[in-house]
Design a protein around this motif. Structure first.
Motif, PDB file in Angstrom:
ATOM      1  N   THR A 119       0.836  -1.196   0.000  1.00 46.28           N
ATOM      2  CA  THR A 119       0.000   0.000   0.000  1.00 46.28           C
ATOM      3  C   THR A 119       0.869   1.243   0.000  1.00 46.28           C
ATOM      4  O   THR A 119       1.949   1.264   0.587  1.00 46.28           O
ATOM      5  N   PHE A 120       0.363   2.279  -0.660  1.00 47.64           N
ATOM      6  CA  PHE A 120       1.064   3.544  -0.747  1.00 47.64           C
ATOM      7  C   PHE A 120       0.063   4.671  -0.629  1.00 47.64           C
ATOM      8  O   PHE A 120      -1.109   4.508  -0.937  1.00 47.64           O
ATOM      9  N   GLY A 121       0.549   5.818  -0.191  1.00 52.98           N
ATOM     10  CA  GLY A 121      -0.288   6.999  -0.072  1.00 52.98           C
ATOM     11  C   GLY A 121      -0.237   7.546   1.346  1.00 52.98           C
ATOM     12  O   GLY A 121       0.567   7.133   2.175  1.00 52.98           O
ATOM     13  N   SER A 122      -1.132   8.480   1.617  1.00 54.21           N
ATOM     14  CA  SER A 122      -1.161   9.069   2.951  1.00 54.21           C
ATOM     15  C   SER A 122      -2.074   8.242   3.848  1.00 54.21           C
ATOM     16  O   SER A 122      -3.005   7.589   3.380  1.00 54.21           O
ATOM     17  N   PHE A 123      -1.775   8.252   5.149  1.00 53.42           N
ATOM     18  CA  PHE A 123      -2.562   7.472   6.091  1.00 53.42           C
ATOM     19  C   PHE A 123      -2.667   8.234   7.403  1.00 53.42           C
ATOM     20  O   PHE A 123      -1.961   9.213   7.636  1.00 53.42           O
ATOM     21  N   ARG A 124      -3.538   7.731   8.247  1.00 50.73           N
ATOM     22  CA  ARG A 124      -3.735   8.288   9.584  1.00 50.73           C
ATOM     23  C   ARG A 124      -4.075   7.160  10.537  1.00 50.73           C
ATOM     24  O   ARG A 124      -4.949   6.341  10.238  1.00 50.73           O
ATOM     25  N   ARG A 125      -3.365   7.075  11.637  1.00 47.60           N
ATOM     26  CA  ARG A 125      -3.635   6.097  12.700  1.00 47.60           C
ATOM     27  C   ARG A 125      -3.804   6.855  14.001  1.00 47.60           C
ATOM     28  O   ARG A 125      -3.196   7.900  14.198  1.00 47.60           O
ATOM     29  N   SER A 126      -4.588   6.299  14.894  1.00 45.80           N
ATOM     30  CA  SER A 126      -4.732   6.917  16.205  1.00 45.80           C
ATOM     31  C   SER A 126      -4.700   5.842  17.279  1.00 45.80           C
ATOM     32  O   SER A 126      -5.107   4.706  17.050  1.00 45.80           O
ATOM     33  N   PHE A 127      -4.184   6.229  18.448  1.00 43.84           N
ATOM     34  CA  PHE A 127      -4.129   5.359  19.604  1.00 43.84           C
ATOM     35  C   PHE A 127      -4.768   6.090  20.777  1.00 43.84           C
ATOM     36  O   PHE A 127      -4.369   7.217  21.095  1.00 43.84           O
ATOM     37  N   GLN A 128      -5.742   5.473  21.399  1.00 45.97           N
ATOM     38  CA  GLN A 128      -6.338   6.000  22.614  1.00 45.97           C
ATOM     39  C   GLN A 128      -5.323   5.803  23.737  1.00 45.97           C
ATOM     40  O   GLN A 128      -4.906   4.676  24.004  1.00 45.97           O
ATOM     41  N   LEU A 129      -4.923   6.893  24.382  1.00 46.63           N
ATOM     42  CA  LEU A 129      -3.933   6.799  25.447  1.00 46.63           C
ATOM     43  C   LEU A 129      -4.627   6.457  26.765  1.00 46.63           C
ATOM     44  O   LEU A 129      -5.641   7.074  27.106  1.00 46.63           O
ATOM     45  N   PRO A 130      -4.092   5.503  27.518  1.00 51.19           N
ATOM     46  CA  PRO A 130      -4.749   5.053  28.744  1.00 51.19           C
ATOM     47  C   PRO A 130      -4.564   5.993  29.937  1.00 51.19           C
ATOM     48  O   PRO A 130      -5.200   5.794  30.976  1.00 51.19           O
ATOM     49  N   ALA A 131      -3.701   7.016  29.794  1.00 48.28           N
ATOM     50  CA  ALA A 131      -3.450   7.948  30.898  1.00 48.28           C
ATOM     51  C   ALA A 131      -3.014   9.291  30.307  1.00 48.28           C
ATOM     52  O   ALA A 131      -2.503   9.344  29.183  1.00 48.28           O
ATOM     53  N   PRO A 132      -3.186  10.383  31.068  1.00 47.49           N
ATOM     54  CA  PRO A 132      -2.705  11.689  30.587  1.00 47.49           C
ATOM     55  C   PRO A 132      -1.186  11.697  30.450  1.00 47.49           C
ATOM     56  O   PRO A 132      -0.474  11.093  31.260  1.00 47.49           O
ATOM     57  N   VAL A 133      -0.691  12.362  29.405  1.00 52.41           N
ATOM     58  CA  VAL A 133       0.745  12.416  29.135  1.00 52.41           C
ATOM     59  C   VAL A 133       1.218  13.856  29.041  1.00 52.41           C
ATOM     60  O   VAL A 133       0.414  14.780  28.884  1.00 52.41           O
ATOM     61  N   ILE A 134       2.534  14.042  29.119  1.00 52.74           N
ATOM     62  CA  ILE A 134       3.153  15.353  28.936  1.00 52.74           C
ATOM     63  C   ILE A 134       3.657  15.393  27.491  1.00 52.74           C
ATOM     64  O   ILE A 134       4.769  14.930  27.187  1.00 52.74           O
ATOM     65  N   ALA A 135       2.841  15.906  26.589  1.00 53.35           N
ATOM     66  CA  ALA A 135       3.153  15.870  25.154  1.00 53.35           C
ATOM     67  C   ALA A 135       4.446  16.612  24.828  1.00 53.35           C
ATOM     68  O   ALA A 135       5.194  16.203  23.938  1.00 53.35           O
ATOM     69  N   GLU A 136       4.748  17.676  25.556  1.00 57.99           N
ATOM     70  CA  GLU A 136       5.943  18.471  25.284  1.00 57.99           C
ATOM     71  C   GLU A 136       7.231  17.685  25.547  1.00 57.99           C
ATOM     72  O   GLU A 136       8.284  18.041  25.054  1.00 57.99           O
ATOM     73  N   LYS A 137       7.156  16.643  26.349  1.00 60.61           N
ATOM     74  CA  LYS A 137       8.342  15.854  26.675  1.00 60.61           C
ATOM     75  C   LYS A 137       8.381  14.520  25.924  1.00 60.61           C
ATOM     76  O   LYS A 137       9.212  13.665  26.215  1.00 60.61           O
ATOM     77  N   ALA A 138       7.495  14.353  24.973  1.00 60.04           N
ATOM     78  CA  ALA A 138       7.458  13.106  24.198  1.00 60.04           C
ATOM     79  C   ALA A 138       8.698  13.005  23.309  1.00 60.04           C
ATOM     80  O   ALA A 138       9.243  14.018  22.866  1.00 60.04           O
ATOM     81  N   ARG A 139       9.126  11.774  23.064  1.00 62.10           N
ATOM     82  CA  ARG A 139      10.255  11.508  22.182  1.00 62.10           C
ATOM     83  C   ARG A 139       9.823  10.472  21.156  1.00 62.10           C
ATOM     84  O   ARG A 139       9.074   9.541  21.477  1.00 62.10           O
ATOM     85  N   ALA A 140      10.316  10.631  19.935  1.00 60.29           N
ATOM     86  CA  ALA A 140       9.987   9.677  18.874  1.00 60.29           C
ATOM     87  C   ALA A 140      11.247   9.366  18.083  1.00 60.29           C
ATOM     88  O   ALA A 140      12.097  10.231  17.871  1.00 60.29           O
ATOM     89  N   LYS A 141      11.327   8.105  17.653  1.00 64.27           N
ATOM     90  CA  LYS A 141      12.489   7.655  16.873  1.00 64.27           C
ATOM     91  C   LYS A 141      11.987   6.666  15.826  1.00 64.27           C
ATOM     92  O   LYS A 141      11.169   5.801  16.125  1.00 64.27           O
ATOM     93  N   CYS A 142      12.487   6.802  14.610  1.00 66.89           N
ATOM     94  CA  CYS A 142      12.135   5.877  13.536  1.00 66.89           C
ATOM     95  C   CYS A 142      13.417   5.185  13.094  1.00 66.89           C
ATOM     96  O   CYS A 142      14.356   5.831  12.634  1.00 66.89           O
ATOM     97  N   SER A 143      13.436   3.853  13.269  1.00 62.75           N
ATOM     98  CA  SER A 143      14.632   3.097  12.932  1.00 62.75           C
ATOM     99  C   SER A 143      14.241   1.714  12.435  1.00 62.75           C
ATOM    100  O   SER A 143      13.409   1.041  13.047  1.00 62.75           O
ATOM    101  N   ASN A 144      14.839   1.302  11.327  1.00 59.14           N
ATOM    102  CA  ASN A 144      14.603  -0.024  10.750  1.00 59.14           C
ATOM    103  C   ASN A 144      13.123  -0.319  10.538  1.00 59.14           C
ATOM    104  O   ASN A 144      12.660  -1.429  10.796  1.00 59.14           O
ATOM    105  N   GLY A 145      12.367   0.677  10.095  1.00 53.08           N
ATOM    106  CA  GLY A 145      10.954   0.469   9.793  1.00 53.08           C
ATOM    107  C   GLY A 145      10.045   0.414  11.003  1.00 53.08           C
ATOM    108  O   GLY A 145       8.887   0.008  10.884  1.00 53.08           O
ATOM    109  N   VAL A 146      10.541   0.821  12.176  1.00 55.46           N
ATOM    110  CA  VAL A 146       9.718   0.840  13.387  1.00 55.46           C
ATOM    111  C   VAL A 146       9.755   2.242  13.986  1.00 55.46           C
ATOM    112  O   VAL A 146      10.825   2.797  14.238  1.00 55.46           O
TER     113      VAL A 146
END
Length: 167
Positions: A119-146
């Motif tokens: 599949t190709f194109g644009s997509f959108r996924r969402s995850f319901q978070l089980p607890a409140p988070v501090i979004a400003e301190k979030a970290r994300a990393k993309c490596s080896n397709g994950v």
């Protein structure tokens, strides 16, 4: 007649097992089933085959995991062939939104596709978070397709140990 009854019983068990397997697959994959919307880009030349052929799949699986411990929530999403520039993340209240675009990768040459399941194109996924988070301190990393997203929990969501004293 006993052989026929045994055969029927075995057939019923097999049918039930298959049905249960499909139900489990559907339940587990329902959140991962993602719609990919073709991105319309004008072609620069007739040889440019950067847009997907009409028969390309519009639905695909983006499998993900959500893990929670006392300090943070971790979301892992399989995004094969994508890099960080293809992804956009946002936290809105108690939902993590992941948007992105998976670009077409086609073989060049004189051959033609016989099977087209990617599949190709644009997509959108969402995850319901089980607890409140501090979004400003979030970290994300993309490596080896994950894609791995770490969301620290708010202090009130972490809980607090209460010591019981005597007297």
């Amino acid at each position: 007649m006993d052989k026929l009854a045994e055969f029927r019983h075995g057939l019923e068990e097999t049918w039930h097992s298959l049905g249960e397997g499909w139900r489990q697959l559907r339940d587990r994959a329902s959140e991962a089933l993602t719609r990919f919307t073709p991105v319309n880009r004008s072609r620069s030349s007739p040889e440019d085959t950067s847009s997907p052929p009409a028969l390309a799949a519009n639905w695909g699986l983006l499998a993900g995991d959500l893990y929670e411990d006392g300090e943070q929530i971790v979301v892992r999403l399989e995004v094969p062939g994508m890099v960080k520039e293809d992804l956009e993340l946002e936290v809105r209240e108690d939902v993590l939104l992941i948007r992105g675009e998976k670009r077409v990768e086609q073989e060049r040459g004189n051959g033609r596709y016989r099977v087209r399941q990617c599949t190709f194109g644009s997509f959108r996924r969402s995850f319901q978070l089980p607890a409140p988070v501090i979004a400003e301190k979030a970290r994300a990393k993309c490596s080896n397709g994950v894609l791995r997203i770490e969301l620290p929990k708010e202090a009130r969501a972490r809980g607090r140990r209460i010591e019981v004293r005597s007297g």
